[in-house]
Enzyme design. Structure first.
Site, PDB file in Angstrom:
ATOM      1  CG  ASP A  72      -8.457  -1.535   6.572  1.00 13.56           C
ATOM      2  OD1 ASP A  72      -8.873  -2.118   7.600  1.00 13.56           O
ATOM      3  OD2 ASP A  72      -7.547  -0.685   6.616  1.00 13.56           O
ATOM      4  CD  GLU A 132      -6.004  -1.854  12.287  1.00  9.88           C
ATOM      5  OE1 GLU A 132      -5.446  -2.107  13.365  1.00  9.88           O
ATOM      6  OE2 GLU A 132      -5.515  -2.212  11.184  1.00  9.88           O
TER       7      GLU A 132
HETATM    8  N1  LIG Z   1      -3.325   4.023  12.613  1.00  9.42           N
HETATM    9  C1  LIG Z   1      -2.383   2.967  12.486  1.00  9.42           C
HETATM   10  C2  LIG Z   1      -2.882   1.641  12.406  1.00  9.42           C
HETATM   11  C3  LIG Z   1      -1.937   0.510  12.088  1.00  9.42           C
HETATM   12  C4  LIG Z   1      -2.444  -0.799  12.517  1.00  9.42           C
HETATM   13  C5  LIG Z   1      -1.560  -1.973  12.219  1.00  9.42           C
HETATM   14  N2  LIG Z   1      -1.978  -3.090  13.017  1.00  9.42           N
HETATM   15  C6  LIG Z   1      -1.586  -4.336  12.767  1.00  9.42           C
HETATM   16  O1  LIG Z   1      -0.896  -4.609  11.805  1.00  9.42           O
HETATM   17  C7  LIG Z   1      -2.048  -5.420  13.739  1.00  9.42           C
HETATM   18  C8  LIG Z   1      -1.489  -6.772  13.477  1.00  9.42           C
HETATM   19  C9  LIG Z   1      -0.221  -7.039  14.237  1.00  9.42           C
HETATM   20  O2  LIG Z   1       0.814  -6.518  13.861  1.00  9.42           O
HETATM   21  O3  LIG Z   1      -0.201  -7.719  15.224  1.00  9.42           O
HETATM   22  C10 LIG Z   1      -0.113  -1.654  12.540  1.00  9.42           C
HETATM   23  O4  LIG Z   1       0.353  -1.895  13.657  1.00  9.42           O
HETATM   24  O5  LIG Z   1       0.567  -1.144  11.646  1.00  9.42           O
HETATM   25  C11 LIG Z   1      -1.101   3.341  11.862  1.00  9.42           C
HETATM   26  O6  LIG Z   1      -0.456   4.098  12.502  1.00  9.42           O
HETATM   27  O7  LIG Z   1      -0.705   2.938  10.798  1.00  9.42           O
END
Ligand SMILES: N[C@@H](CCC[C@H](NC(=O)CCC(=O)O)C(=O)O)C(=O)O
Length: 358
Positions: A72, A132
């Site tokens: 996603d 995700e």
């Molecule tokens: N459940 C979560 C997931 C959010 C995941 C997202 N991850 C990335 O963007 C990884 C890439 C990077 O920043 O290095 C995030 O950190 O927002 C949520 O709480 O939204």
């Protein structure tokens, strides 16, 4: 129905993946395309759960590794439009532009190319999972851990998240809390009969703006914490004094804190406020001293740093499976309107993973 050509080079494959729009909760088309492309590969068992696709070798190797990536993306932008992708030369650098080029379809393309290896040195479980980028309850790996935990079993996991083609260890935790201010509704022509809850929210915003975000060193890596308002809402009509205002706060916390410690910290910044926990995913310590992680870093011979975003490294670490982030794309451009990736990073990451599996 959109399709994928696994014989195409990894950059073209990245472009094909990006051009199948797959904003969180709308991953059916891309999951179908991945499943359809992998199913004819006879060295793989392909399994589908919701919009998560699992493909596994079963060669009786001494070691099983997971290569995981989410399919996603965050929502598209319209001005400028960041889909369909475009590939162009910028100052002599060949760059792929568009939503997903960084987070994280370059990494997914690398996974798909690795899935073509018929005799990998280790057994591999490829995980292409949904949702995700949104609240933890929807995360495809979370759902898989509940329905088929055996499919996550491995000795080591690599999350093909963007890392600028270096290894990023661990990840920060993320939590969203809602802070509500209460007032008294009244006619806005006679505000003295009420109390404005939106006006009171300025105290919450002022405390957040004044707060100095900390850098916490965990096992030698510096994680930069962040405490930010990410949403605000209140008011029922243009002529009513609002009796309620909600500020949504996102805390990105260092991996040495658990959820309880993180919530306690937010309370110190907003003393006396009632905090409503809406979503939390704890982080993970870097774990780069673990033999499996050390072997991976040594095999790739790349620098290491901290992962500032949240990734499913946290899930594998919580399961006792050493895990690292490694993938193409500059994380500083993840979720950015001008998301883009030099194609050389995608080919470099592909070469590194194929070398490691050879
Ligand atoms: N459940 C979560 C997931 C959010 C995941 C997202 N991850 C990335 O963007 C990884 C890439 C990077 O920043 O290095 C995030 O950190 O927002 C949520 O709480 O939204």
């Amino acid at each position: 129905m959109p399709s994928l050509d696994l014989t195409a080079d990894v950059v073209t494959l990245t472009q094909q993946l990006c051009d199948i729009e797959s904003v969180s909760h709308d991953e059916a088309a891309i999951a179908d395309a991945i499943e359809t492309a992998l199913t004819p590969l006879r060295h793989l068992e392909v399994i589908r759960r919701g919009n998560t696709v699992i493909a596994r070798t079963d060669l009786d190797r001494d070691e099983r590794v997971v290569l995981a990536g989410h399919i996603d993306t965050v929502p598209l932008t319209s001005d400028p439009a960041n889909l369909p992708t475009r590939r162009e030369s910028v100052g002599g650098v060949d760059v792929l532009w568009g939503r997903g080029t960084v987070d994280m379809k370059g990494g997914v393309a690398v996974q798909l190319k690795a899935a073509l290896v018929e005799e990998p040195s280790r057994d591999v479980t490829f995980l292409f999972y949904e949702a995700e980028e949104v609240d933890a309850v929807y995360n495809g790996l979370q759902l898989l851990a509940e329905s088929d935990p055996q499919l996550l079993a491995a000795d080591f996991a690599v999350l093909l998240e963007p890392t600028n083609a270096m290894v990023e260890g661990g990840c920060k935790g993320t939590m969203r809390v809602e802070v509500v201010t209460k007032g008294i509704a009244a006619h806005s022509a006679r505000p003295w009969n009420g109390h404005n809850a939106i006006h009171d929210a300025h105290e919450v915003l002022a405390a957040l703006a004044a707060h100095e975000e900390q850098t916490v060193t965990v096992d030698g890596l510096d994680y930069h914490e962040a405490l930010q308002a990410v949403g605000i809402s209140g008011g029922i009509a243009g002529n009513v004094i609002p009796d309620s205002c909600s500020v949504l706060v996102n805390y990105r916390f260092s991996p040495d804190k658990d959820a309880e410690a993180a919530l306690a910290y937010v309370q110190t910044v907003l003393p006396g406020r009632e905090l409503h926990l809406r979503d939390v995913a704890e982080g993970a310590r870097p774990g780069l001293d673990l033999p499996a992680a050390q072997a991976f870093v040594a095999a790739l011979d790349v620098p290491v740093g901290p992962k500032e975003g949240w990734t499913d490294v946290a899930r594998f670490s919580a399961l006792g499976i050493p895990a690292v982030n490694f993938g193409p794309g500059d994380p500083n451009l993840a979720h950015h309107d001008e998301e883009r990736c030099p194609v050389e990073q995608i080919t470099t990451a592909e070469a590194a993973v194929l070398r490691w599996l050879a």
